[in-house]
Design a protein around this motif. Structure first.
Motif, short mmCIF file in Angstrom:
data_model
loop_
_atom_site.label_atom_id
_atom_site.label_comp_id
_atom_site.label_asym_id
_atom_site.label_seq_id
_atom_site.Cartn_x
_atom_site.Cartn_y
_atom_site.Cartn_z
N SER A 31 -5.92 6.35 7.99
CA SER A 31 -4.70 5.55 7.95
C SER A 31 -4.97 4.07 7.73
O SER A 31 -4.07 3.31 7.41
CB SER A 31 -3.88 5.75 9.22
OG SER A 31 -4.61 5.32 10.35
N THR A 32 -6.23 3.64 7.90
CA THR A 32 -6.60 2.24 7.67
C THR A 32 -7.70 2.20 6.61
O THR A 32 -8.66 2.96 6.67
CB THR A 32 -7.12 1.58 8.96
OG1 THR A 32 -6.11 1.67 9.96
CG2 THR A 32 -7.45 0.12 8.73
N LEU A 67 -3.43 0.94 -5.28
CA LEU A 67 -2.58 1.77 -4.44
C LEU A 67 -3.44 2.79 -3.71
O LEU A 67 -4.17 3.55 -4.34
CB LEU A 67 -1.53 2.50 -5.29
CG LEU A 67 -0.54 3.37 -4.54
CD1 LEU A 67 0.32 2.52 -3.60
CD2 LEU A 67 0.35 4.13 -5.51
N TYR A 68 -3.39 2.76 -2.40
CA TYR A 68 -4.12 3.70 -1.56
C TYR A 68 -3.13 4.75 -1.10
O TYR A 68 -2.07 4.42 -0.55
CB TYR A 68 -4.75 3.00 -0.36
CG TYR A 68 -5.86 2.07 -0.78
CD1 TYR A 68 -7.17 2.52 -0.86
CD2 TYR A 68 -5.60 0.74 -1.10
CE1 TYR A 68 -8.20 1.68 -1.25
CE2 TYR A 68 -6.62 -0.11 -1.49
CZ TYR A 68 -7.92 0.37 -1.56
OH TYR A 68 -8.92 -0.46 -1.96
N LYS A 69 -3.46 6.03 -1.34
CA LYS A 69 -2.58 7.14 -0.97
C LYS A 69 -3.35 8.14 -0.13
O LYS A 69 -4.52 8.40 -0.40
CB LYS A 69 -2.03 7.86 -2.21
CG LYS A 69 -1.08 7.03 -3.03
CD LYS A 69 -0.58 7.82 -4.21
CE LYS A 69 0.85 8.20 -3.95
NZ LYS A 69 1.48 8.85 -5.09
N ILE A 78 -6.21 5.15 -5.30
CA ILE A 78 -7.38 5.63 -4.58
C ILE A 78 -6.91 6.55 -3.46
O ILE A 78 -6.06 6.16 -2.64
CB ILE A 78 -8.19 4.45 -4.01
CG1 ILE A 78 -8.65 3.56 -5.17
CG2 ILE A 78 -9.37 4.96 -3.19
CD1 ILE A 78 -9.29 2.27 -4.75
N LEU A 79 -7.41 7.78 -3.44
CA LEU A 79 -7.05 8.74 -2.41
C LEU A 79 -7.93 8.54 -1.19
O LEU A 79 -9.15 8.40 -1.32
CB LEU A 79 -7.18 10.16 -2.93
CG LEU A 79 -6.29 10.50 -4.14
CD1 LEU A 79 -6.56 11.92 -4.61
CD2 LEU A 79 -4.82 10.31 -3.81
N GLN A 126 1.02 5.69 2.11
CA GLN A 126 0.48 4.86 1.04
C GLN A 126 0.61 3.39 1.39
O GLN A 126 1.41 3.00 2.24
CB GLN A 126 1.15 5.15 -0.29
CG GLN A 126 2.63 4.87 -0.35
CD GLN A 126 3.22 5.28 -1.68
OE1 GLN A 126 2.74 6.19 -2.34
NE2 GLN A 126 4.27 4.61 -2.08
N VAL A 127 -0.19 2.56 0.72
CA VAL A 127 -0.12 1.10 0.87
C VAL A 127 -0.70 0.47 -0.39
O VAL A 127 -1.62 1.01 -1.00
CB VAL A 127 -0.87 0.62 2.14
CG1 VAL A 127 -2.37 0.86 2.05
CG2 VAL A 127 -0.59 -0.85 2.41
#
Length: 63
Positions: A16-17, A50-52, A11-12, A41-42
């Motif tokens: 930052s949170t 995955l968040y980018k 997910i783009l 990313q996290v």
């Protein structure tokens, strides 16, 4: 028999949170807030989403 791993959903994001609830509903998980690392990313520890950081967005960590 070899186990097949599902590809992680990416997910783009532009912040930052991020908050992740696994998609909500009966198939979701508790809402957790995650902070992107220095690489932008996290990965969610519950559902492995995955968040980018979206290309062109700036990652800023305030102290």
């Amino acid at each position: 028999m070899q186990a097949t791993q599902q590809p992680t959903e990416t997910i783009l994001v532009e912040t930052s949170t991020v908050g992740c609830d696994g998609g909500g509903g009966a198939l979701g998980h508790p809402l957790v807030y995650l902070t992107l690392d220095r690489e932008g990313q996290v990965e969610c520890p519950y559902c492995s989403r995955l968040y980018k950081l979206k290309e062109g967005a700036k990652l800023s960590h305030c102290h």
